[in-house]
Motif scaffolding. Structure first.
Motif, PDB file in Angstrom:
ATOM      1  N   UNK A  15       0.890  -1.147  -0.001  1.00  0.00           N
ATOM      2  CA  UNK A  15       0.033  -0.036   0.057  1.00  0.00           C
ATOM      3  C   UNK A  15       0.759   1.197   0.011  1.00  0.00           C
ATOM      4  N   UNK A  35      -1.129  -8.267  -5.366  1.00  0.00           N
ATOM      5  CA  UNK A  35      -1.773  -7.996  -3.929  1.00  0.00           C
ATOM      6  C   UNK A  35      -2.868  -8.314  -3.906  1.00  0.00           C
ATOM      7  N   UNK A  57      -8.829  -4.563   8.078  1.00  0.00           N
ATOM      8  CA  UNK A  57      -8.503  -3.291   8.480  1.00  0.00           C
ATOM      9  C   UNK A  57      -9.427  -2.856   9.814  1.00  0.00           C
ATOM     10  N   UNK A  91     -13.453  -1.360   6.335  1.00  0.00           N
ATOM     11  CA  UNK A  91     -13.263  -0.751   4.892  1.00  0.00           C
ATOM     12  C   UNK A  91     -14.257  -1.928   3.885  1.00  0.00           C
ATOM     13  N   UNK A 103     -15.732  -9.892  -3.513  1.00  0.00           N
ATOM     14  CA  UNK A 103     -15.318  -8.758  -4.133  1.00  0.00           C
ATOM     15  C   UNK A 103     -13.925  -8.879  -4.796  1.00  0.00           C
ATOM     16  N   UNK A 162     -16.027  10.766  -2.174  1.00  0.00           N
ATOM     17  CA  UNK A 162     -15.645   9.354  -1.965  1.00  0.00           C
ATOM     18  C   UNK A 162     -14.285   8.834  -1.893  1.00  0.00           C
ATOM     19  N   UNK A 185     -13.359   6.009   0.411  1.00  0.00           N
ATOM     20  CA  UNK A 185     -13.958   4.962  -0.001  1.00  0.00           C
ATOM     21  C   UNK A 185     -13.012   4.224  -1.077  1.00  0.00           C
ATOM     22  N   UNK A 187     -10.047   2.667   0.205  1.00  0.00           N
ATOM     23  CA  UNK A 187     -10.320   1.400   0.859  1.00  0.00           C
ATOM     24  C   UNK A 187     -10.283   0.321  -0.473  1.00  0.00           C
ATOM     25  N   UNK A 188     -10.778   0.924  -1.310  1.00  0.00           N
ATOM     26  CA  UNK A 188     -11.117  -0.160  -2.385  1.00  0.00           C
ATOM     27  C   UNK A 188      -9.797  -0.549  -3.146  1.00  0.00           C
ATOM     28  N   UNK A 189      -8.763   0.542  -3.267  1.00  0.00           N
ATOM     29  CA  UNK A 189      -7.377   0.219  -3.846  1.00  0.00           C
ATOM     30  C   UNK A 189      -6.859  -0.534  -2.742  1.00  0.00           C
ATOM     31  N   UNK A 190      -7.102  -0.434  -1.521  1.00  0.00           N
ATOM     32  CA  UNK A 190      -6.248  -1.323  -0.451  1.00  0.00           C
ATOM     33  C   UNK A 190      -6.673  -2.854  -0.653  1.00  0.00           C
ATOM     34  N   UNK A 193      -2.090   4.911  -1.552  1.00  0.00           N
ATOM     35  CA  UNK A 193      -3.270   4.304  -1.183  1.00  0.00           C
ATOM     36  C   UNK A 193      -3.490   4.584   0.310  1.00  0.00           C
ATOM     37  N   UNK A 194      -2.353   4.566   1.146  1.00  0.00           N
ATOM     38  CA  UNK A 194      -2.186   5.143   2.701  1.00  0.00           C
ATOM     39  C   UNK A 194      -3.010   6.499   2.620  1.00  0.00           C
ATOM     40  N   UNK A 205      -6.614   6.405   2.224  1.00  0.00           N
ATOM     41  CA  UNK A 205      -7.463   5.598   3.404  1.00  0.00           C
ATOM     42  C   UNK A 205      -7.285   6.524   4.611  1.00  0.00           C
TER      43      UNK A 205
END
Lengths: 238, 794
Positions: free
Chosen positions: A56, A83, A91, A95, A108, B692, B695, B698-701, B786-787, B790
């Motif tokens: 990340x 990943x 988390x 999330x 998902x 968003x 969000x 989060x989706x990327x994470x 990403x961090x 989020x």
């Protein structure tokens, strides 16, 4: 068999006077099926370590290998796909995708891979997590414990080699915390997965096979399953 | 830092980029308002110039007053110029001629040509004695005369009156189009020349007094004072309604100026609405990303009212740069537009000021700009004041509205499904965003009908509008313009098109059992080509190739809707013989108008067969761009003196001038609507993405790639665009049709057609805006780690 190898990992934020060395030459490795806890004070660099391992965040220097693949030699898109397929995330704030049902949230990562989910595997995951009755529910219709179970299911569905959990029980009461942790251990044992979990909860850390402590960016290994009983207890006493 | 509001400049300094979009939106709104009012002002200025040039710079005309009264009025301090003005043979019915050509004789004071029709004298001076006259330039051109030359005016009885030429005056459009001469005398000479009156009153010499006032603001009051003082009736005081209207001093003519300013006010209100949408959208977008910041302020003790005040002040602080910058830019835009007008139509706009400052536009820009910002910041301020201090502490500040229904993945993949779901899940948001898309399309399609109206209303835009016409003296001598002249004219290098028409007037007709009269007109191939655009039904080809067929003209502009339809057979009585013509089509317009009977167009062959005549009634000429005055003289010489030579270039230029200013106004406004569309869409998407952002992190994470994220944002934006586009198109087309019927069909009978070009243009604009709108947020997300996304806490 080593699943995770971290070699001389450094992460620095800022420049000049504002420079902060969040991780300083961190090196360790984890065997397949190990349940490892990472402890440390707030701001010690635990989350930075987890974010770097989970790709990340990008380390300033050093190397991270998961199942032999050097994460940061991969291109951005390849790294994302790697990943998605090989690392499961859990988390503190769950999330979950608010617009998807429990079942959709769990599958998902497979949907992102444009794969058709194996219904038997989905059923099995739902059963292990005790979410069969809630499969059509939306996240906002679930309790915190249930939401975290969905997040665990999502982390398990691709059967990743490594699961990274950032204080997964941070938003839960003690009853739910134990329940979630038991599930996590049960599931990882079932699928032979390696877990790296950040926690502030000593009791939870005590149930791990191995405990790592991060302090001021340095990492100390507090022992493996065999020696943990002594060394970690000593650490707690000191 | 002495006050909590001092946080505003500090925060702005630390987050320079964050307010860029809001500043741009304020800039754009104020620019639009400034430009609209500036354009309205410019339009009025151009009309003012045009009116002064064409109708003269006079305000009132006094009839039936004595010279003594006129002298008293001229002595008033408010009066700048008072000039006697009378005409003789204005209707060309008294037989006055110079060298065989009709002449209009004007008698006036010197001020008339110096002040009222300023710069009219091209050479020499105003006649000072009773033996001198000033003549129009065409006299000099045609007869080769100079200052000091002798000229004779012959009256209807054949008596000749010799005069010395003191100078020459510019040709007026009327002089050129009627092919006549103009003569100016001083008042004393005019009265001496005027027949059958000796020592009469001004009225006996068909004269009046034209008055120009000094102070334009008190004209109304001065007129009333003069009326009372000299006991003048309304009939005795004629007003130049157009000029007074443009100056805001006429009861009747004010309607025009008020109409223009009302149009500007309506357009500005629309811009105000669009501006509020746009600025509110941008501020909302910024506020959405700062909920945690406002929560934190609440945590440390700020009341909701203080937060609202902070947001209002913050929004107003953005004006300090945006408003002056936009007013300056607006002024530059207006200067550029003035320059464009001057370049397009130097004849009318040459005197337009190069660097005029339009006070109405600056005032409107400042007032509407501040008002828009205050109104636009209300909702974001309320939203910010509702930020929960608890949410700020727990980090859940950016939670979105609760979801009630899961996304459907039946027809599309998860990324697309989520994007569509984001768009449709909140009906209020969907309505607002798509309404904003739809509003732009509706505005564009509605206002585009004014272009059709303009095309129909301005006659010079007809493809057949000539620069020069060579025609028979009157209806009695129809079909006497030699056919061979056309061939000679075709070979002239300055001629672009030559086309002739033969006319047979007042032909008794019987159609569908009803008796009427008709004018039969022949068309050549070129005119049939132009008529294609005006064909309502039937076939032009049939009329061109089959003798005995014709086209009927539907001419509703003269309230004489024809009862003859395509397919009917019309019995025509020509030269005492009855013949038949079959109507093979109907056209909406032709170059000839009549309020007396029908108009039937036919091929030259049919015309010759029916009437036995072969020469033209009129030959029209369109010139090339390079045509010079010497070419006109050569064409005139070619035509000879036996026909009327009508030079319509000035009239055409006048209509073109009006056309340019109107076009600039309409196209300018449509362009501005397009810009608002682009900004609105960019803001809407930016706002949605900003809200968003966490969000998305989060989706990327959990494994969503940047490409999938982009797809999701595209799906969301396209959903808004599709709903807005469809509803906007349906409503816009409905309004377009209704407005078209009201503005065009009602007057010209042209049926409504799908405005495909305009529709494509606005839909392409929407599509391009969508692409532009998506590009930036996607790039921003890609750049952010990403961090960072989020754990965003702005």
């Amino acid at each position: 068999m080593e699943i995770l190898q971290v070699n001389n990992l450094c992460k620095t934020y800022g420049k000049g006077e504002t420079q902060v060395n969040a991780l300083k030459n961190v090196s360790f490795s984890l065997e397949k099926g190990t349940f490892c806890a990472v402890v440390g004070a707030s701001g010690s660099g635990k989350s930075t370590l987890l974010n770097c391992i989970g790709a990340l965040d990008t380390p300033t220097s050093g190397e991270i290998r998961i199942d032999g693949h050097n994460l940061f030699t991969l291109k951005e898109k390849e790294r994302t796909i790697f990943r998605r397929r090989n690392i499961g995330f859990i988390f503190q704030s769950f999330q979950l995708v608010a617009e998807l049902t429990v079942e959709q949230n769990i599958i998902f990562p497979l949907l992102l891979d444009y794969c058709k989910p194996n219904s038997a595997a989905v059923e099995e995951t739902l059963e292990i997590l005790g979410l069969q009755d809630r499969r059509r529910h939306l996240p906002n219709q679930l309790s915190g414990g249930q939401q975290q179970r969905v997040a665990i299911g999502r982390a398990l569905i691709t059967k990743p080699k490594l699961i990274l959990a950032d204080e997964p029980t941070g938003n839960l009461d003690s009853h739910n915390s134990h329940e979630v942790l038991d599930l996590l251990i049960k599931a990882s044992r079932h699928y032979q997965q390696t877990i790296l979990m950040i926690t502030h909860n000593n009791a939870l850390a005590a149930s791990a096979d191995r405990v790592l402590r991060v302090m001021d960016g340095f990492l100390a290994d507090l022992g493996t399953a065999g020696e943990k009983g002594v060394s970690y207890r000593d650490e707690k006493l000191s | 830092m002495k006050n909590y509001l001092d946080l505003i400049p500090l925060y702005a300094k630390a987050h320079r980029k964050q307010n860029r979009m809001s500043v741009f939106c304020i800039f754009l709104s104020v620019l639009l308002v400034t430009t609209i009012f500036g354009m309205a002002d410019m339009y009025i200025q151009s009309q003012l110039l045009k009116t002064k040039q064409e109708d003269g710079n006079w305000h009132i005309m006094l009839n039936n007053i004595s010279d003594a009264e006129a002298e008293l009025i001229a002595a008033r301090p408010e009066v700048n110029v008072l000039s006697c003005y009378g005409t003789l043979n204005y209707q060309l019915d008294m037989g006055y001629q110079i060298a065989g050509k009709d002449v209009v004789i004007c008698g006036s004071d010197e001020a008339f040509l110096e002040e009222i029709y300023a710069d009219s004298i091209s050479e020499g001076s105003f006649p000072q004695t009773k033996q001198e006259v000033l003549v129009s330039d065409n006299v000099k051109r045609d007869l080769g005369l100079n200052i000091g030359s002798q000229i004779a005016i012959r009256d209807g009885r054949g008596t000749e009156y010799p005069y010395t030429i003191s100078g020459f005056a510019n040709d007026l459009p009327m002089i050129l189009s009627k092919d006549i001469y103009g003569v100016f005398m001083n008042t004393a000479a005019f009265r001496a020349f005027y027949p059958d009156v000796v020592d009469g009153n001004p009225d006996d010499y068909d004269s009046c007094f034209m008055v120009q006032f000094h102070n334009h603001r008190t004209i109304r009051q001065t007129i009333n004072d003069i009326k009372v003082q000299f006991q003048l009736s309304d009939e005795q005081v004629g007003e130049q309604a157009m000029l007074l209207g443009l100056l805001g001093q006429s009861d009747e003519g004010n309607q025009f100026m008020m109409m223009i300013y009302t149009a500007a006010a309506v357009l500005s209100s629309l811009v105000l609405l669009a501006g509020i949408f746009m600025i509110a959208g941008s501020l909302n977008s910024t506020i959405a990303g700062r909920t945690q910041f406002f929560g934190m302020l609440r945590c440390v003790g700020a009341t909701p009212w203080q937060i609202m005040r902070l947001v209002h002040r913050e929004a107003l602080s953005l004006c300090t740069f945006a408003i002056p910058a936009s007013i300056l830019t607006g002024m530059i835009v207006i200067w550029v537009l003035c320059a464009v007008l001057r370049a397009l139509s130097p004849f009318y706009f040459a005197t337009m000021p190069a660097f005029a400052v339009s006070l109405p536009s600056i005032t409107a820009g400042i007032v509407i700009g501040i008002l828009t910002v205050l109104l636009a910041s209300r909702a974001p301020a309320k939203k910010a004041s509702k930020a929960s201090p608890l949410a700020a502490v727990t980090g859940n500040a950016n939670h979105l509205t609760p979801v009630r229904r899961a996304a459907s993945m039946t027809f599309c993949k998860v990324d697309t499904a989520l994007g569509i779901h984001h768009a449709v899940t909140n009906p209020r948001n969907l309505l607002l965003v798509s309404a904003s898309f739809a509003l732009s399309i509706i505005l564009f399609l509605s206002f585009s009908t004014t272009i059709d109206f303009m095309r129909h209303a301005l006659k010079a835009l007809h493809p057949w509008s000539p620069d020069i016409s060579i025609m028979c003296e009157d209806a009695a001598s129809t079909c006497t313009v030699d056919r061979s002249l056309r061939t000679a004219l075709e070979n002239h290098p300055a001629v672009k098109h030559v086309y002739g028409r033969m006319f047979a007037y007042n032909l008794p007709t019987v159609a569908n059992g009803k008796e009427n009269k008709a004018v039969l007109i022949s068309y050549d191939a070129q005119q049939f080509q132009w008529a294609k655009k005006y064909l309502l039904n039937g076939s032009l080809k049939e009329v061109q190739t089959l003798t005995g067929t014709g086209l009927i003209v539907s001419a509703p502009q003269y309230d004489s809707y024809t009862e003859i339809q395509t397919g009917d057979t019309v019995k025509l009585t020509v030269n005492g013989q009855t013949t038949e013509i079959t109507i093979a089509g109907m056209v909406s317009e032709c170059p000839f108008n009549t309020a007396d009977g029908d108009i039937i167009l036919c091929s030259e062959d049919t015309f010759c067969q029916l009437t036995g005549m072969e020469d033209y009634t009129i030959i029209d000429i369109q010139l090339t761009r390079q045509a010079a005055d010497s070419d006109i003289d050569a064409i005139r010489a070619l035509a000879g003196a036996e026909y009327i030579f009508s030079d319509q270039r000035m009239h055409k230029q006048s209509v073109l001038g009006a056309n340019y200013s109107f076009k600039l106004f309409i196209y300018g406004f449509l362009f501005l609507i397009a810009i608002v569309t682009v900004c609105n869409i960019i803001n809407c998407v930016a706002m949605s993405v900003e809200a968003r952002m966490k969000q998305y992190g989060g989706l990327r994470a959990i494994g969503m790639s940047d490409g999938q994220l982009a797809k999701m944002i595209v799906a969301e934006t396209v959903s808004y665009a599709a709903v807005g586009g469809i509803s906007g198109t349906v409503l816009g087309l409905f309004l377009n049709k209704k407005l078209y019927e009201f503005l065009v069909t009602y007057r010209w009978n042209d049926p409504w057609q799908l405005p495909a070009g305009e529709l494509c243009l606005i839909l392409v604009t929407v599509a391009v805006s969508v692409v532009l709108a998506i590009y930036n947020p996607v790039r921003k997300i890609r750049k952010m780690s990403i961090v960072e996304t989020t754990t965003m806490a702005i």
